[in-house]
Each structure stands twice: as structure tokens, then as C-alpha cells.
Design a protein around this motif. Structure first.
Motif, PDB file in Angstrom:
ATOM      1  N   ARG A 193      -4.002  13.640 -17.488  1.00  0.00           N
ATOM      2  CA  ARG A 193      -2.774  13.859 -16.730  1.00  0.00           C
ATOM      3  C   ARG A 193      -1.620  13.072 -17.360  1.00  0.00           C
ATOM      4  O   ARG A 193      -0.524  13.606 -17.556  1.00  0.00           O
TER       5      ARG A 193
ATOM      6  N   VAL B 261       1.928  14.446 -19.119  1.00  0.00           N
ATOM      7  CA  VAL B 261       3.256  13.978 -18.713  1.00  0.00           C
ATOM      8  C   VAL B 261       4.017  13.449 -19.930  1.00  0.00           C
ATOM      9  O   VAL B 261       5.196  13.764 -20.135  1.00  0.00           O
TER      10      VAL B 261
ATOM     11  N   GLY C  14       5.570  16.013 -21.952  1.00  0.00           N
ATOM     12  CA  GLY C  14       6.567  16.828 -21.279  1.00  0.00           C
ATOM     13  C   GLY C  14       6.029  18.128 -20.724  1.00  0.00           C
ATOM     14  O   GLY C  14       6.789  19.055 -20.428  1.00  0.00           O
TER      15      GLY C  14
ATOM     16  N   LEU D  97       3.979  18.251 -17.967  1.00  0.00           N
ATOM     17  CA  LEU D  97       3.657  18.082 -16.553  1.00  0.00           C
ATOM     18  C   LEU D  97       4.611  17.052 -15.963  1.00  0.00           C
ATOM     19  O   LEU D  97       4.956  16.068 -16.626  1.00  0.00           O
ATOM     20  N   ASP D  98       5.045  17.286 -14.735  1.00  0.00           N
ATOM     21  CA  ASP D  98       5.904  16.334 -14.065  1.00  0.00           C
ATOM     22  C   ASP D  98       5.054  15.211 -13.480  1.00  0.00           C
ATOM     23  O   ASP D  98       3.937  15.436 -13.010  1.00  0.00           O
ATOM     24  N   GLN D  99       5.599  14.010 -13.509  1.00  0.00           N
ATOM     25  CA  GLN D  99       4.880  12.839 -13.027  1.00  0.00           C
ATOM     26  C   GLN D  99       4.379  13.006 -11.596  1.00  0.00           C
ATOM     27  O   GLN D  99       3.267  12.590 -11.268  1.00  0.00           O
ATOM     28  N   ASN D 100       5.160  13.629 -10.759  1.00  0.00           N
ATOM     29  CA  ASN D 100       4.803  13.753  -9.342  1.00  0.00           C
ATOM     30  C   ASN D 100       4.224  15.116  -8.980  1.00  0.00           C
ATOM     31  O   ASN D 100       4.046  15.422  -7.800  1.00  0.00           O
ATOM     32  N   GLU D 101       3.955  15.921  -9.968  1.00  0.00           N
ATOM     33  CA  GLU D 101       3.445  17.270  -9.704  1.00  0.00           C
ATOM     34  C   GLU D 101       2.020  17.225  -9.153  1.00  0.00           C
ATOM     35  O   GLU D 101       1.164  16.482  -9.639  1.00  0.00           O
ATOM     36  N   THR D 102       1.769  18.033  -8.134  1.00  0.00           N
ATOM     37  CA  THR D 102       0.428  18.137  -7.560  1.00  0.00           C
ATOM     38  C   THR D 102      -0.380  19.147  -8.361  1.00  0.00           C
ATOM     39  O   THR D 102       0.035  20.294  -8.532  1.00  0.00           O
TER      40      THR D 102
ATOM     41  N   ARG E  60       7.425   3.890 -15.546  1.00  0.00           N
ATOM     42  CA  ARG E  60       7.810   5.295 -15.337  1.00  0.00           C
ATOM     43  C   ARG E  60       6.602   6.223 -15.366  1.00  0.00           C
ATOM     44  O   ARG E  60       6.743   7.431 -15.188  1.00  0.00           O
ATOM     45  N   LEU E  61       5.431   5.674 -15.614  1.00  0.00           N
ATOM     46  CA  LEU E  61       4.231   6.504 -15.691  1.00  0.00           C
ATOM     47  C   LEU E  61       3.051   5.741 -15.100  1.00  0.00           C
ATOM     48  O   LEU E  61       2.151   5.303 -15.806  1.00  0.00           O
TER      49      LEU E  61
ATOM     50  N   HIS F 115      -2.424   7.384 -11.653  1.00  0.00           N
ATOM     51  CA  HIS F 115      -2.705   8.018 -10.377  1.00  0.00           C
ATOM     52  C   HIS F 115      -4.067   7.558  -9.852  1.00  0.00           C
ATOM     53  O   HIS F 115      -4.927   7.118 -10.608  1.00  0.00           O
TER      54      HIS F 115
END
Length: 353
Positions: A134, A138, A141, A143-148, A303-304, A307
Motif C-alpha cells: 500500500r 502511494v 502516485g 493510490l491516495d493515502q486515505n483511500e479505502t 506524510r505517509l 496503516h
């Protein structure tokens, strides 16, 4: 006079330690150069000079717990110990340079290639690999950091978007092995195997678990479905004892794709052949993760953030580990240790015996 002598000794010890860390890092950098060859690219796979000259006591360096802080200087000391331990265990291989041929490159199907960052990462299932995939998506570029996104979708997306080293020809692969930063994350072998069993064989939690029980429970139990006339693959109840017996059996070959979840790190990542620059541990995941993001990817770790687990099994909990191991007799544990000996010894984990 006595105080002066003590201060002098401490100064010498500090200076020696600093020089040793710089020496180790320089040796690790130097041993990866390609050697001239007309037919095949060469890659220095074993770095025997490093193994012969590193002091034995370096491997005894304290590997602190996750709860203790560890800045960059601390991480350098920890890495010196981890890399030294690995080098000493790998030292039985006496060759200094080996040809990187098509067969060897073909075995590196767990090393992800990130050309944009000049980085190689060997992922090991059940060792925070979903979190790392994951993070890499990110960083790229994609995948968005907060994307489910689901556990399976992360793996599927990474499989499509991030190439593995076995997809490259020998020249391109050797170039990357020499020039790129390389890192791997490992985990205490018993907790990794308990996690694999709980997730894939113990109970049906989702379609992925059902798939594994249907495809591997019979193999673990030694049942040949073709001989009993079964048309559809049924689920069998393979106990943890059955699983450990299967893994420790010298005749067992992990020859199916799904068995990557319990293949050894030695087999998946070739740590005696590929000279890794950084060895992270699940047991110190947060601080090791931040160091890699900051110092290998040159990205701001704030910034990353890592999770939480997408598929938790709680297999590192001590009481749970003891519960599972209680049913395994010493003979079975010995056989398992022989099979996974490198993963214990090479990465500094205590023997389960």
C-alpha cells in the motif's frame, strides 16, 4: 589519574564504534559492483571480505524493543548488528562471485522493482507486506493515502503496477542489484507461521481463507484427492499440529504459489545472494518503516503513516503463541527448526527449542 584513564578508554571505545559503523556501511556499498564478463553480467553475491573481517561481537548489538526510541544513529548501530549477524550465518558459502544467470533471476519473483526511487524491496507474506505494498502504491502516485481499499485489491493492484525482478533480463536485473538500495522486512518465524495458519487454514473467515482451505488442507494432511475419487476440493480440518508436521517434513516441497505464506525468507529473498542494505523487523515495524521512508525513499514519513493491519491475526501476542506451541512435541519442533533454521539464525531470532 584513574578518572583520566577511564575517560581515555571511553573515548577509544566511542571512536572504535564510530569507525566500525562507517566501515560496515562502506563495505556493504563496495561489494555490489558488477564484475566484467563477456557472456553474463556478474554480481558480487556473498561479500566474503565483509564476513571475514567483521568482529564477532558486533552481532551481539542490542536490538531494542518497539517501545524504545531509536534515531538515525541508533538505527545505524542496529543495522550494523543485523547485517553482521546475517553475514556470519551466510559465511558457509565460500564462493565470492557468482554468475547471475536466467535461472537465478527467475527465482527473484518476490523482489519488487521501484525504478523511480532506485529501490528494490523483497516482500514476505505475513510480514506487513500488505502495508508495504500500500505504501509503495502511494509513493508511486497510484493510490491516495486515505483511500479505502481491500486487502486483496492492494495485492492485485501491486501485482499489476509494480514489476518483480524476475521479469527483467539478466543484464537489467544485475544492474539493479548493483545500483539500487535493497531492503527486506522479516518476522520471528514461529509467529509468522502461526499467523499464516490462523489466516489461511484454521477457520473460514472470507473467500480467500476458503480458497486456501480448499486447495491446501488436503496437501497438509497428506490426502491425495485423486485416489479417493473426489471431484470437488473439500475443506479438511488441518490442526496446527498437522500444519507444523507438514512444514517440518523433509519431504515437503512448497511448490504451489499459495505456499509463499510459509516459505522461508531464505528461499523467497535470497539474503545470502542479494546484499540487502536494510533489514527491518515486524517487531520494530513503526520505527523501521519510518527510517526506510525517510532515508531510502527520501520521503517525509509524517506524510505517509503506516496503516493498521488489513487482515489481523494477533499472532504476535505471547499468550497466543504459547497456546499454539503447547501442543507441539519437541520432536516436531526440532524438525521444524531444521527447516527454518536460517530464518531463525540469520535474522537473530532465538531458537524455539
Amino acid at each position: 589519574m584513574s578518572q583520566l584513564r577511564n575517560n581515555f578508554v571511553l573515548l577509544i571505545m566511542f571512536t572504535t564504534s564510530s569507525v566500525l559503523i562507517l566501515y560496515v556501511n562502506e563495505q556493504r556499498r563496495m561489494v555490489g559492483t558488477v564484475q566484467p564478463e563477456t557472456d553474463h553480467p556478474q554480481y558480487n553475491l556473498n561479500a566474503n571480505q565483509l564476513r571475514k573481517e567483521l568482529p564477532v561481537h558486533l552481532a551481539a548489538n542490542s536490538d531494542m524493543s518497539e517501545s524504545e526510541s531509536c534515531d538515525d544513529k541508533c538505527q545505524e548501530r542496529v543495522q550494523a548488528g543485523r547485517l553482521s549477524q546475517l553475514s556470519r550465518v551466510c559465511g558457509n558459502d565460500s564462493s565470492t562471485v557468482r554468475t547471475v544467470d536466467k535461472k537465478f533471476i527467475g527465482s527473484l519473483n518476490h523482489i519488487l522493482v521501484l525504478d523511480e526511487f532506485k529501490v528494490l524491496f523483497c516482500y514476505v507474506p505475513k510480514v506487513a507486506c500488505t502495508n508495504w505494498k500500500r505504501a509503495l502504491l502511494v509513493l508511486l502516485g497510484l493510490l491516495d493515502q486515505n483511500e479505502t481499499i481491500s486487502h486483496n485489491d492492494i495485492h492485485g493492484y501491486a501485482r499489476v503496477k509494480i514489476p518483480t525482478l524476475n521479469k527483467f533480463d539478466t543484464s537489467a536485473a544485475a544492474s539493479r542489484l548493483n545500483d539500487y538500495k535493497k531492503f527486506v522486512f522479516v518476522r520471528e518465524p514461529m509467529t509468522r507461521l502461526i499467523s499464516a495458519y490462523r489466516d489461511k487454514l484454521e477457520k473460514t473467515k472470507n473467500r480467500d481463507s476458503m480458497h486456501f482451505r480448499e486447495n491446501y488442507s488436503a496437501k497438509v494432511l497428506g490426502i491425495d484427492l485423486s485416489k479417493i475419487g473426489v471431484k470437488h476440493r473439500p475443506e479438511f480440518n488441518a490442526t496446527f499440529y498437522d500444519f507444523i508436521s507438514y512444514l517440518g517434513n523433509p519431504k515437503t516441497r512448497f511448490d504451489n504459489w499459495g505456499e509463499e505464506h510459509w516459505r522461508t525468507v531464505e528461499d523467497l529473498c535470497k539474503p545470502c545472494q542479494v546484499q540487502y542494505d536494510f533489514i527491518g523487523r515486524v517487531e520494530t515495524l513503526e520505527r523501521d518503516y519510518e527510517y526506510v521512508i525517510k532515508n531510502i525513499f527520501r520521503y517525509d514519513p509524517s506524510r505517509l503513516r503506516i496503516h493498521g493491519s488489513t487482515n489481523p491475526t494477533n499472532s504476535s501476542r505471547q499468550s497466543l503463541v504459547e497456546e499454539y506451541l503447547a501442543e507441539i512435541p519437541a520432536k516436531r519442533m526440532m524438525a521444524l527448526y531444521e527447516k527454518f533454521k536460517f530464518d531463525f539464525d540469520g535474522f537473530g531470532y532465538r531458537s524455539p527449542l
